[in-house]
Design a protein around this motif. Structure first.
Motif, short mmCIF file in Angstrom:
data_model
loop_
_atom_site.label_atom_id
_atom_site.label_comp_id
_atom_site.label_asym_id
_atom_site.label_seq_id
_atom_site.Cartn_x
_atom_site.Cartn_y
_atom_site.Cartn_z
N GLY A 9 0.80 -1.23 0.00
CA GLY A 9 0.00 0.00 0.00
C GLY A 9 0.83 1.28 0.00
N ARG A 10 0.21 2.36 -0.44
CA ARG A 10 0.89 3.65 -0.55
C ARG A 10 1.00 4.36 0.80
NH1 ARG A 10 3.04 7.79 -0.13
NH2 ARG A 10 3.28 9.50 -1.61
N GLY A 11 0.04 4.15 1.69
CA GLY A 11 0.08 4.82 2.99
C GLY A 11 -0.19 6.30 2.91
N LEU A 25 7.76 0.01 6.92
CA LEU A 25 9.05 0.32 7.52
C LEU A 25 8.97 1.50 8.49
CD1 LEU A 25 11.65 -0.17 4.64
CD2 LEU A 25 11.00 -1.75 6.47
N VAL A 26 7.78 2.08 8.66
CA VAL A 26 7.61 3.12 9.68
C VAL A 26 7.88 2.49 11.05
CG1 VAL A 26 5.91 4.59 10.83
CG2 VAL A 26 5.97 4.46 8.33
N CYS A 27 8.67 3.17 11.86
CA CYS A 27 9.11 2.60 13.13
C CYS A 27 8.18 2.91 14.30
CB CYS A 27 10.52 3.09 13.47
SG CYS A 27 11.80 2.29 12.48
N ILE A 28 8.06 1.94 15.18
CA ILE A 28 7.36 2.09 16.45
C ILE A 28 8.32 1.61 17.52
CG2 ILE A 28 5.40 1.32 17.84
CD1 ILE A 28 4.05 0.72 15.02
N GLY A 106 -0.07 -5.45 6.65
CA GLY A 106 1.16 -4.85 7.12
C GLY A 106 0.98 -3.56 7.89
N ASP A 107 -0.24 -2.99 7.87
CA ASP A 107 -0.44 -1.71 8.54
C ASP A 107 -1.27 -1.83 9.82
OD1 ASP A 107 -2.83 -2.32 7.35
OD2 ASP A 107 -3.03 -0.43 6.25
N VAL A 108 -1.33 -3.03 10.41
CA VAL A 108 -1.94 -3.17 11.73
C VAL A 108 -0.86 -3.58 12.73
CG1 VAL A 108 -4.19 -3.81 10.75
CG2 VAL A 108 -2.59 -5.61 11.44
N PHE A 109 -1.16 -3.38 13.99
CA PHE A 109 -0.22 -3.76 15.05
C PHE A 109 -0.97 -4.60 16.06
CE2 PHE A 109 1.67 -3.40 19.20
CZ PHE A 109 3.03 -3.47 18.97
N ILE A 110 -0.38 -5.72 16.45
CA ILE A 110 -0.95 -6.57 17.49
C ILE A 110 0.16 -7.01 18.43
CG2 ILE A 110 -2.92 -7.45 16.16
CD1 ILE A 110 -1.26 -9.95 15.56
N ASP A 111 -0.22 -7.28 19.68
CA ASP A 111 0.77 -7.77 20.63
C ASP A 111 1.20 -9.19 20.31
OD1 ASP A 111 1.03 -5.46 22.12
OD2 ASP A 111 -0.50 -6.01 23.58
N GLU A 112 0.23 -10.02 19.91
CA GLU A 112 0.53 -11.42 19.59
C GLU A 112 -0.54 -11.98 18.68
OE1 GLU A 112 0.54 -13.61 23.22
OE2 GLU A 112 -1.51 -13.09 23.74
N LEU A 113 -0.19 -13.00 17.93
CA LEU A 113 -1.15 -13.65 17.05
C LEU A 113 -2.05 -14.58 17.83
CD1 LEU A 113 1.22 -14.41 14.06
CD2 LEU A 113 -0.84 -13.00 13.94
N CYS A 202 -4.29 -2.46 16.68
CA CYS A 202 -4.35 -1.06 16.25
C CYS A 202 -4.15 -0.98 14.74
CB CYS A 202 -3.28 -0.23 16.97
SG CYS A 202 -3.17 1.50 16.41
N ASP A 203 -5.03 -0.25 14.07
CA ASP A 203 -4.85 0.06 12.66
C ASP A 203 -3.97 1.30 12.59
OD1 ASP A 203 -5.00 0.93 10.06
OD2 ASP A 203 -7.18 0.96 9.95
N VAL A 204 -2.72 1.11 12.17
CA VAL A 204 -1.77 2.22 12.15
C VAL A 204 -1.96 3.00 10.84
CG1 VAL A 204 0.62 2.87 12.58
CG2 VAL A 204 -0.20 0.66 13.37
N GLY A 205 -3.13 3.62 10.71
CA GLY A 205 -3.47 4.23 9.44
C GLY A 205 -3.28 5.72 9.36
N THR A 206 -3.06 6.37 10.48
CA THR A 206 -2.89 7.82 10.48
C THR A 206 -1.71 8.20 11.38
OG1 THR A 206 -4.35 8.21 12.37
CG2 THR A 206 -5.38 8.13 10.19
N VAL A 207 -1.23 9.40 11.20
CA VAL A 207 -0.14 9.89 12.04
C VAL A 207 -0.56 9.93 13.50
CG1 VAL A 207 1.35 11.86 12.52
CG2 VAL A 207 0.90 11.19 10.15
N GLU A 208 -1.81 10.30 13.76
CA GLU A 208 -2.30 10.38 15.14
C GLU A 208 -2.28 9.01 15.82
OE1 GLU A 208 -3.48 13.80 12.86
OE2 GLU A 208 -3.85 11.66 12.48
N ARG A 209 -2.72 7.99 15.11
CA ARG A 209 -2.70 6.63 15.69
C ARG A 209 -1.28 6.13 15.87
NH1 ARG A 209 -6.63 4.09 11.40
NH2 ARG A 209 -8.10 5.84 11.34
N LEU A 210 -0.41 6.49 14.94
CA LEU A 210 1.00 6.11 15.07
C LEU A 210 1.61 6.73 16.32
CD1 LEU A 210 3.57 4.79 13.87
CD2 LEU A 210 3.93 6.93 12.60
#
Length: 222
Positions: A9-11, A25-28, A106-113, A202-210
């Motif tokens: 995706g373009r993001g 590749l955006v870092c958290i 690739g643009d979601v974040f989870i603690d574990e599967l 978390c859907d890491v879809g915006t700068v605010e959520r990031l």
């Protein structure tokens, strides 16, 4: 079991960050988002992971290499233009083989599967739903007695994580199409099942959520 990370995706909503690097590749907490996915997949025994590439895609193999660092084999599926979620998965079937495989956005974040189930013979997909975040209060799909449907009084949000049979994608003859279309077709036939995932998501879809996710991870690591 093999797995795929959707990373083409373009993001757009994460610009200007994604003007120079692909969204995965955006870092958290100083770690690329896609590395969290690789580590989670390795933790459940996955040894082969396919990653599809489009926007600035060459930067992902440059950053990750062959996967030796994590004890996994990384395969890259290059798309001349983004094929959407369904089309990207279909193109990668040559890597994924004939058995059910796991797909993670690739643009979601989870603690574990979650625990991965075994698909029954008549089941084409198992998808995980999560509680509705504030940006998607209406939800996406309903869950009742293990069946996923497109209608219902109470809907949950699609997590972007699912287990699929290759045959689900082979029935579509287009090269570019969304995964949601196939899922809705499968729901009508009653062969899409699923469950409610309660781990942090978390859907890491915006700068605010990031930024909010970065603050959470910093707190957990402190």
């Amino acid at each position: 079991m093999k797995a795929m990370i959707l990373a083409a995706g373009r993001g757009e909503r994460l610009r200007p960050l994604t003007d120079c690097i692909p969204k995965p590749l955006v870092c958290i907490a100083k770690k690329p988002l896609i590395v969290y996915h690789i580590e989670n997949l390795v933790s459940i025994g996955v040894k082969d992971i396919v990653i599809n590439l489009a926007w600035l895609g060459e930067k992902i193999p440059e950053a990750l290499g062959s996967g030796d660092k994590w004890g996994v084999r990384l395969h890259y599926s290059y798309e001349k233009e983004a094929l959407d979620t369904g089309g990207g998965i279909k193109q990668a079937l040559t890597f994924l083989g004939n058995e059910p495989f796991l797909v993670v956005n690739g643009d979601v974040f989870i603690d574990e599967l979650p625990i991965i189930p075994v698909l029954k013979k008549d089941e084409q997909a198992y998808v995980w739903l999560v509680d509705n975040p504030c940006h998607n209060l209406a939800g996406d799909f309903a869950l009742s007695d293990g069946k996923i449907s497109d209608s219902g009084l109470f809907k949950l949000t699609f997590s972007g994580i699912g287990l699929y049979r290759p045959a689900l994608f082979l029935q579509c003859h287009k090269s570019r199409f969304p995964l949601a279309r196939l899922l809705r077709d499968g729901m009508q036939k009653g062969n899409v099942v699923g469950g409610h995932m309660v781990t942090f998501w978390c859907d890491v879809g915006t700068v605010e959520r990031l930024v909010a996710l970065e603050e959470r991870q910093a707190y957990l690591l402190s």
